[in-house]
Design a protein around this motif. Structure first.
Motif, short mmCIF file in Angstrom:
data_model
loop_
_atom_site.label_atom_id
_atom_site.label_comp_id
_atom_site.label_asym_id
_atom_site.label_seq_id
_atom_site.Cartn_x
_atom_site.Cartn_y
_atom_site.Cartn_z
N LEU A 134 54.33 49.12 2.31
CA LEU A 134 53.14 49.94 2.03
C LEU A 134 53.59 51.33 1.60
CD1 LEU A 134 50.01 50.16 2.19
CD2 LEU A 134 50.31 51.06 4.51
N VAL A 135 53.16 51.74 0.40
CA VAL A 135 53.50 53.06 -0.15
C VAL A 135 52.21 53.83 -0.39
CG1 VAL A 135 54.54 54.32 -2.06
CG2 VAL A 135 55.60 52.21 -1.23
N GLU A 136 52.08 54.98 0.25
CA GLU A 136 50.88 55.80 0.10
C GLU A 136 51.14 56.91 -0.92
OE1 GLU A 136 47.66 58.30 2.83
OE2 GLU A 136 49.35 57.23 3.76
N ILE A 137 50.20 57.09 -1.85
CA ILE A 137 50.31 58.11 -2.90
C ILE A 137 49.11 59.05 -2.78
CG2 ILE A 137 50.36 58.58 -5.38
CD1 ILE A 137 51.76 55.94 -5.77
N ASN A 138 49.39 60.33 -2.68
CA ASN A 138 48.33 61.34 -2.55
C ASN A 138 48.13 62.09 -3.86
OD1 ASN A 138 48.03 60.81 0.29
ND2 ASN A 138 49.89 62.00 0.65
N GLY A 139 47.01 62.77 -3.96
CA GLY A 139 46.76 63.63 -5.12
C GLY A 139 46.04 62.97 -6.28
N ILE A 140 45.69 61.70 -6.16
CA ILE A 140 44.94 61.02 -7.21
C ILE A 140 43.77 60.28 -6.58
CG2 ILE A 140 46.94 60.75 -8.72
CD1 ILE A 140 47.11 57.85 -7.87
N LEU A 141 42.86 59.82 -7.42
CA LEU A 141 41.69 59.10 -6.95
C LEU A 141 41.95 57.60 -6.98
CD1 LEU A 141 38.89 61.06 -8.88
CD2 LEU A 141 39.68 61.43 -6.54
N ALA A 142 41.27 56.90 -6.09
CA ALA A 142 41.40 55.44 -6.06
C ALA A 142 40.89 54.84 -7.37
CB ALA A 142 40.62 54.87 -4.87
N GLU A 143 39.82 55.42 -7.91
CA GLU A 143 39.28 54.93 -9.18
C GLU A 143 40.29 55.12 -10.31
OE1 GLU A 143 35.35 55.62 -12.05
OE2 GLU A 143 35.61 56.77 -10.18
N ALA A 144 41.03 56.23 -10.26
CA ALA A 144 42.06 56.48 -11.27
C ALA A 144 43.18 55.47 -11.14
CB ALA A 144 42.60 57.90 -11.13
N MET A 145 43.56 55.12 -9.91
CA MET A 145 44.63 54.14 -9.71
C MET A 145 44.21 52.78 -10.23
SD MET A 145 47.70 54.08 -8.65
CE MET A 145 48.94 52.79 -8.49
N GLU A 146 42.94 52.43 -10.05
CA GLU A 146 42.44 51.15 -10.54
C GLU A 146 42.55 51.08 -12.07
OE1 GLU A 146 41.41 47.54 -10.69
OE2 GLU A 146 41.17 48.43 -8.69
N CYS A 147 42.16 52.15 -12.75
CA CYS A 147 42.27 52.20 -14.22
C CYS A 147 43.72 52.16 -14.66
CB CYS A 147 41.59 53.46 -14.75
SG CYS A 147 39.81 53.49 -14.58
N PHE A 148 44.56 52.85 -13.92
CA PHE A 148 45.98 52.89 -14.26
C PHE A 148 46.60 51.49 -14.16
CE2 PHE A 148 50.32 53.05 -12.55
CZ PHE A 148 50.97 53.62 -13.63
N LEU A 149 46.31 50.78 -13.09
CA LEU A 149 46.88 49.44 -12.92
C LEU A 149 46.32 48.47 -13.95
CD1 LEU A 149 46.95 49.14 -9.03
CD2 LEU A 149 48.88 49.50 -10.59
N GLN A 150 45.09 48.68 -14.33
CA GLN A 150 44.52 47.83 -15.38
C GLN A 150 45.33 47.99 -16.67
OE1 GLN A 150 40.46 48.72 -16.35
NE2 GLN A 150 40.33 47.15 -17.94
N TYR A 151 45.71 49.24 -16.98
CA TYR A 151 46.52 49.47 -18.17
C TYR A 151 47.92 48.87 -18.01
CZ TYR A 151 49.40 51.81 -21.62
OH TYR A 151 50.30 52.05 -22.63
N VAL A 152 48.51 49.05 -16.83
CA VAL A 152 49.88 48.55 -16.60
C VAL A 152 49.95 47.04 -16.77
CG1 VAL A 152 51.64 48.21 -14.82
CG2 VAL A 152 50.58 50.45 -15.12
N TYR A 153 48.94 46.33 -16.26
CA TYR A 153 49.00 44.86 -16.25
C TYR A 153 48.36 44.22 -17.49
CZ TYR A 153 50.90 44.31 -11.55
OH TYR A 153 51.73 44.30 -10.46
N THR A 154 47.62 45.01 -18.29
CA THR A 154 46.97 44.41 -19.48
C THR A 154 47.27 45.18 -20.76
OG1 THR A 154 44.92 45.70 -19.27
CG2 THR A 154 45.07 43.62 -18.02
N GLY A 155 47.75 46.41 -20.63
CA GLY A 155 47.96 47.23 -21.82
C GLY A 155 46.67 47.77 -22.39
N LYS A 156 45.57 47.61 -21.65
CA LYS A 156 44.26 48.06 -22.12
C LYS A 156 43.55 48.83 -21.01
CE LYS A 156 43.78 43.90 -24.99
NZ LYS A 156 42.96 42.69 -25.25
N VAL A 157 42.74 49.81 -21.42
CA VAL A 157 41.92 50.55 -20.46
C VAL A 157 40.78 51.21 -21.21
CG1 VAL A 157 43.21 52.73 -20.64
CG2 VAL A 157 41.97 52.19 -18.54
N LYS A 158 39.65 51.34 -20.59
CA LYS A 158 38.47 51.95 -21.19
C LYS A 158 38.43 53.42 -20.78
CE LYS A 158 33.47 51.44 -21.79
NZ LYS A 158 32.28 50.65 -21.41
#
Length: 498
Positions: free
Chosen positions: A106-130
């Motif tokens: 378990l790695v905790e990251i501070n200073g960003i929003l959970a919604e931002a992390m969701e968008c970021f991972l969507q880009y990492v795993y699909t190469g696409k983001v809205k």
């Protein structure tokens, strides 16, 4: 059946004898039919990588083969270390070095929003983001943190396309915070181009002093007239008047008060209670009054027009003749050194005259006298592009000179057809009247005349047909009282053209 493609070898070369264990079917090809290509590079293209990423994303959704959980704002995101490390140098440094996070589940990251992390991972795993106006800011910050330059640049590009008078200042500040020089420059240029609209919005009133000065001091500020800059500054000051009142003088030094219309200056600027109660602003008001009387005789950084106003210093050519003894020309033309273009102005009236005098008064041009013994005086109105006859000289003359001193025009010397003249006349444009003043000590025609340090200097000239003067004669005329300049508002509407 086994097919072996390749060069045929003699059994003797191989040192192998026929045996049941070595007998294989070999696909034989005629060497003559070979084209030299003995292999084939196959690639399924980008679809292979996309399929792999799609499968990894399905693994992430089903928590299959995930080996790390990223926790942001209490929300858990199961991920694959290999995928994160392949996409982000931030995670590569975290997981591939001997950091504590490389061993923890378990790695905790501070200073960003959970919604931002969701968008970021969507880009990492699909190469696409809205990217939207709602998520672009935190998505930019997240991609900057995780060092995904492609996504970061995409967010910056999206912001460029959203520029509007209501948000360009906020985006500019965001760009400055994140060192986005290209975006910062585009925001600033946009705000300069649309300053009239920008100054009406809330973001403008929230600028700090230095940011406001950076705009109002610029020659590139696009405005219809300087009054708009003054009104924008006063709105900014009145927004928090108690805190911003001490900044008024510093701000007004960057407003070009001399370029305000005289009526606006008198009826709006001078009667403003905040300005009236700021003695440190009096010198700026005094400078504007002097400019309204003296015109280009009084120069300061605040008398230089902004480029967007369309005003620029030009060279004006008046009249002349086509050749010695030829016809006099009626043309008036101006040359703009900035654009390198010549432009025709209204034709000079009574162009049959010659040897008249010409000078510039504020933003207009005066032509006086001329052969033969003419008393006529014309003024070119630059705003209307017309010539207007004004009060005539008391004494007709030609081969004389004109100069402007402290807002008044002086006609010096000349020739009346019989004698050189020592008489000097002074023109007041507010009263439209010529008045005799102290004469020259020596009558001359065709002298050089100029004003300097409050005096009029007469240089050279011809006292007769055969000689030229080498004298320099300063004339000490009565100056405009300083007190009169303080009450110039009483004279702005008194100009009479007949």
């Amino acid at each position: 059946m086994v097919l072996i493609l390749g060069r045929r070898l003699n059994r003797e070369d191989l040192g192998v004898r026929d045996s049941p264990a070595t007998k294989r079917k070999v696909f034989e090809m005629d060497p003559k039919s070979l084209t030299g290509h003995e292999f084939f590079d196959f690639s399924s293209g980008s679809s292979h990588a996309e399929n792999i990423l799609q499968i990894f994303n399905e693994f992430r959704d089903s928590r299959l083969f995930t080996d790390v959980i990223i926790c942001v704002e209490g929300k858990e995101f199961p991920c694959h270390r290999a995928v994160l490390s392949a996409c982000s140098s931030y995670f590569r440094a975290m997981f591939c070095n001997d950091h504590r996070e490389s061993r923890e589940m378990l790695v905790e990251i501070n200073g960003i929003l959970a919604e931002a992390m969701e968008c970021f991972l969507q880009y990492v795993y699909t190469g696409k983001v809205k990217i939207t106006t709602e998520n672009v800011q935190y998505l930019f910050e997240t991609s900057s943190l995780f060092q995904i330059s492609v996504l970061r640049d995409a967010c910056a590009k999206f912001l460029e396309e959203q520029l509007d008078p209501c948000n360009c200042l906020g985006i500019q500040r965001f760009a400055d915070t994140h060192s986005l020089k290209t975006l910062f420059t585009k925001c600033k240029n946009f705000a300069l181009q649309t300053f009239e609209d920008v100054s009406q919005h809330e973001e403008f009133l929230e600028l700090d002093k230095d940011e406001l000065i950076d705009y109002i001091c610029s020659d590139e500020l696009v405005i219809g007239k300087e009054e708009m800059v003054f009104e924008a500054v006063m709105r900014w000051v009145y927004r928090a008047v108690d805190l911003r009142r001490p900044l008024l003088h510093e701000l007004l030094t960057h407003v070009r008060l001399p370029l305000l219309h005289p009526n606006y200056f008198v009826q709006t600027v001078e009667v403003d209670q905040l300005i009236q109660n700021s003695p440190e602003c009096y010198q700026l008001l005094h400078e504007a009054r002097r400019y309204h009387i003296l015109g280009n005789e009084m120069m300061s950084p605040r008398t230089r027009p902004r480029r967007s106003t369309g005003y620029s210093e030009v060279i004006v050519v008046v009249g002349g003749c086509e050749r010695v003894g030829g016809f006099n020309l009626p043309y008036t033309e101006c040359y703009d050194p900035v654009t390198g273009e010549w432009k025709s102005l209204a034709k000079l009236p009574e162009f049959t005259k010659s040897e008249y005098a010409v000078c510039a008064l504020r933003n207009d041009i005066l032509v006086s006298g001329g052969r033969i013994n003419s008393r006529d005086v014309w003024i070119y109105n630059s705003q209307l592009n017309i010539w207007i006859r004004v009060a005539s000289l008391n004494k007709g003359r030609w081969r004389h000179k004109m100069a402007v001193l402290l807002g008044k025009v002086y006609v010096v010397g000349g020739y009346d057809g019989q004698n050189r003249l020592s008489s000097v006349e002074c023109y007041d444009s507010f009263s439209n009247r010529w008045t005799e003043v102290a004469p020259l000590k020596e009558a001359v025609s065709s002298p050089a005349v100029t004003s300097c340090v409050g005096k009029l200097f007469v240089i050279g000239g011809g006292p007769d047909d055969n000689t030229c003067s080498d004298k320099v004669k300063p004339n000490y005329f009565r100056h405009i009282p300083i007190g009169l300049l303080d009450h110039v508002q009483n004279t702005f509407s008194r100009q009479v053209i007949t």
